[in-house]
Design a protein around this motif. Structure first.
Motif, PDB file in Angstrom:
ATOM      1  N   UNK A 161       8.328  17.964   2.435  1.00 16.26           N
ATOM      2  CA  UNK A 161       9.068  17.051   1.655  1.00 16.26           C
ATOM      3  C   UNK A 161       9.832  16.186   2.305  1.00 16.26           C
ATOM      4  N   UNK A 162       9.906  15.005   1.766  1.00 19.15           N
ATOM      5  CA  UNK A 162      10.944  13.824   2.519  1.00 19.15           C
ATOM      6  C   UNK A 162      12.221  14.094   2.215  1.00 19.15           C
ATOM      7  N   UNK A 163      13.025  13.903   3.355  1.00 22.23           N
ATOM      8  CA  UNK A 163      14.487  14.267   3.229  1.00 22.23           C
ATOM      9  C   UNK A 163      15.556  13.317   2.796  1.00 22.23           C
ATOM     10  N   UNK A 164      15.041  11.953   3.032  1.00 23.91           N
ATOM     11  CA  UNK A 164      15.589  10.758   2.981  1.00 23.91           C
ATOM     12  C   UNK A 164      15.361   9.740   1.841  1.00 23.91           C
ATOM     13  N   UNK A 165      16.226   9.615   0.879  1.00 21.39           N
ATOM     14  CA  UNK A 165      15.742   9.152  -0.469  1.00 21.39           C
ATOM     15  C   UNK A 165      15.772   7.709  -0.334  1.00 21.39           C
ATOM     16  N   UNK A 166      16.371   6.851   0.409  1.00 23.26           N
ATOM     17  CA  UNK A 166      16.037   5.661   0.751  1.00 23.26           C
ATOM     18  C   UNK A 166      14.693   5.112   0.971  1.00 23.26           C
ATOM     19  N   UNK A 167      13.850   6.123   1.648  1.00 24.98           N
ATOM     20  CA  UNK A 167      12.580   5.779   2.270  1.00 24.98           C
ATOM     21  C   UNK A 167      11.596   6.125   1.210  1.00 24.98           C
ATOM     22  N   UNK A 168      11.976   6.999   0.195  1.00 26.02           N
ATOM     23  CA  UNK A 168      11.186   7.423  -0.898  1.00 26.02           C
ATOM     24  C   UNK A 168      10.924   6.057  -1.788  1.00 26.02           C
ATOM     25  N   UNK A 169      11.932   5.346  -2.060  1.00 21.37           N
ATOM     26  CA  UNK A 169      11.926   4.021  -2.694  1.00 21.37           C
ATOM     27  C   UNK A 169      11.310   2.760  -2.127  1.00 21.37           C
ATOM     28  N   UNK A 170      11.178   2.918  -0.644  1.00 20.73           N
ATOM     29  CA  UNK A 170      10.839   1.755   0.142  1.00 20.73           C
ATOM     30  C   UNK A 170       9.353   1.490   0.081  1.00 20.73           C
ATOM     31  N   UNK A 171       8.995   0.234   0.228  1.00 20.15           N
ATOM     32  CA  UNK A 171       7.787  -0.241   0.245  1.00 20.15           C
ATOM     33  C   UNK A 171       6.814   0.499   1.164  1.00 20.15           C
ATOM     34  N   UNK A 172       5.773   0.788   0.785  1.00 22.56           N
ATOM     35  CA  UNK A 172       4.629   1.675   1.836  1.00 22.56           C
ATOM     36  C   UNK A 172       4.094   0.873   2.738  1.00 22.56           C
ATOM     37  N   UNK A 173       4.509   1.130   4.126  1.00 24.53           N
ATOM     38  CA  UNK A 173       3.901   0.291   5.416  1.00 24.53           C
ATOM     39  C   UNK A 173       2.836   1.075   6.244  1.00 24.53           C
ATOM     40  N   UNK A 174       1.854   0.211   6.668  1.00 19.68           N
ATOM     41  CA  UNK A 174       0.871   0.878   7.362  1.00 19.68           C
ATOM     42  C   UNK A 174       0.242   1.922   6.429  1.00 19.68           C
ATOM     43  N   UNK A 175       0.194   2.188   5.401  1.00 18.59           N
ATOM     44  CA  UNK A 175      -0.464   3.262   4.716  1.00 18.59           C
ATOM     45  C   UNK A 175       0.048   4.556   4.724  1.00 18.59           C
ATOM     46  N   UNK A 176       1.428   4.752   5.249  1.00 15.55           N
ATOM     47  CA  UNK A 176       1.884   6.015   5.454  1.00 15.55           C
ATOM     48  C   UNK A 176       2.569   6.406   4.267  1.00 15.55           C
ATOM     49  N   UNK A 177       2.620   7.502   3.822  1.00 16.21           N
ATOM     50  CA  UNK A 177       3.275   8.252   2.630  1.00 16.21           C
ATOM     51  C   UNK A 177       4.563   8.565   3.410  1.00 16.21           C
ATOM     52  N   UNK A 178       5.481   8.928   2.468  1.00 17.67           N
ATOM     53  CA  UNK A 178       6.832   9.253   3.037  1.00 17.67           C
ATOM     54  C   UNK A 178       6.971  10.629   3.793  1.00 17.67           C
ATOM     55  N   UNK A 179       6.080  11.270   3.586  1.00 15.48           N
ATOM     56  CA  UNK A 179       5.996  12.677   4.126  1.00 15.48           C
ATOM     57  C   UNK A 179       5.252  12.493   5.597  1.00 15.48           C
ATOM     58  N   UNK A 180       4.457  11.650   5.638  1.00 15.72           N
ATOM     59  CA  UNK A 180       3.553  11.265   6.523  1.00 15.72           C
ATOM     60  C   UNK A 180       4.330  10.518   7.698  1.00 15.72           C
ATOM     61  N   UNK A 181       5.014   9.489   7.134  1.00 18.87           N
ATOM     62  CA  UNK A 181       5.951   8.817   7.776  1.00 18.87           C
ATOM     63  C   UNK A 181       7.090   9.692   8.589  1.00 18.87           C
ATOM     64  N   UNK A 182       7.798  10.715   7.969  1.00 19.20           N
ATOM     65  CA  UNK A 182       8.551  11.521   8.416  1.00 19.20           C
ATOM     66  C   UNK A 182       7.870  12.475   9.419  1.00 19.20           C
ATOM     67  N   UNK A 183       6.358  12.705   9.301  1.00 16.76           N
ATOM     68  CA  UNK A 183       6.092  13.666  10.496  1.00 16.76           C
ATOM     69  C   UNK A 183       5.876  12.875  11.584  1.00 16.76           C
TER      70      UNK A 183
END
Length: 234
Positions: free
Chosen positions: A197-219
């Motif tokens: 799960x994603x920990x940080x709310x601001x990134x959940x609403x941010x435009x997706x960049x480089x095709x990364x989901x919020x969880x993938x970005x966090x990983x």
């Protein structure tokens, strides 16, 4: 995402660079020049700080990707402080260490203070409430960066023996302390690396960049942190 030129971030870096250059020039005139590698190291630290706050690393990390924000924090809190401390010497710092107020703060470089302080600072700023506050409020974000830089400087000052430390803090104790640093950072990195799960709310609403989901970005951010800790730790 563009480049950022904020006086509040650039002016302190410029002042520190100017003060360092002035002191190094004074020592050179007195026949006690700083080694070239120290000058290059300190300059490299300033360059990393500039890269962290001026290049798109700043805007992308703040507005879109946790992983890029992690790169910024590692530059500010670990790599830049390492190079800055390597560029210092007791002789260069002598005028700064004379004031009584500074003498009272010397306890901060004691290993039993500097290491727990660094670890607490690292973990505290990654708590969701504090992390989100830093993303949402510029003054809190500035405070976060200042805390990362200060804790990193204290950590490397202690581990590299820039200032006199306790007798027991020899090579073996420093290696053990470096192990503590690695374990502390690696534990946090693995939380990001393996969480579903994603920990940080601001990134959940941010435009997706480089095709990364919020969880993938966090990983990816956790992986970046783990790799950096392994490289620096060795």
């Amino acid at each position: 995402m563009g480049w950022t030129f904020e006086p509040g971030q650039l002016v302190p870096i410029a002042i520190v660079g100017a003060l360092y250059a002035r002191r190094a020039w004074t020592l050179r005139r007195r026949g006690r020049p700083m080694p070239a590698w120290k000058l290059a190291s300190f300059g490299g630290g300033l360059v990393l700080l500039l890269a962290a706050v001026v290049t798109p690393i700043d805007s992308i990390g703040e507005e879109r990707l946790f992983s890029v924000h992690m790169v910024q924090h590692l530059l500010i809190g670990d790599l830049a402080p390492l190079l800055l401390v390597l560029g210092l010497s007791r002789l260069l710092l002598r005028p700064l260490l004379v004031p009584r107020a500074v003498q009272r703060l010397r306890f901060l470089t004691h290993p039993l203070v500097a290491l727990p302080l660094w670890a607490a600072n690292l973990w505290a700023w990654h708590l969701p409430r504090l992390y989100d506050a830093a993303l949402d409020h510029a003054p809190v974000h500035a405070l976060q960066h200042a805390c990362f830089l200060a804790a990193g400087m204290l950590l490397w000052t202690t581990l590299l023996g820039l200032l006199p430390g306790p007798r027991w803090f020899g090579v073996g104790a420093r290696l053990a302390s470096l192990g503590f640093v690695w374990v502390t950072g690696a534990a946090l990195a693995n939380i990001f690396l393996w969480s579903n799960r994603a920990f940080y709310a601001p990134y959940a609403d941010a435009p997706r960049t480089w095709g990364l989901s919020t969880v993938a970005d966090q990983r990816v951010g956790g992986g970046v942190m783990l790799v950096e800790m392994m490289i620096v730790g060795t």
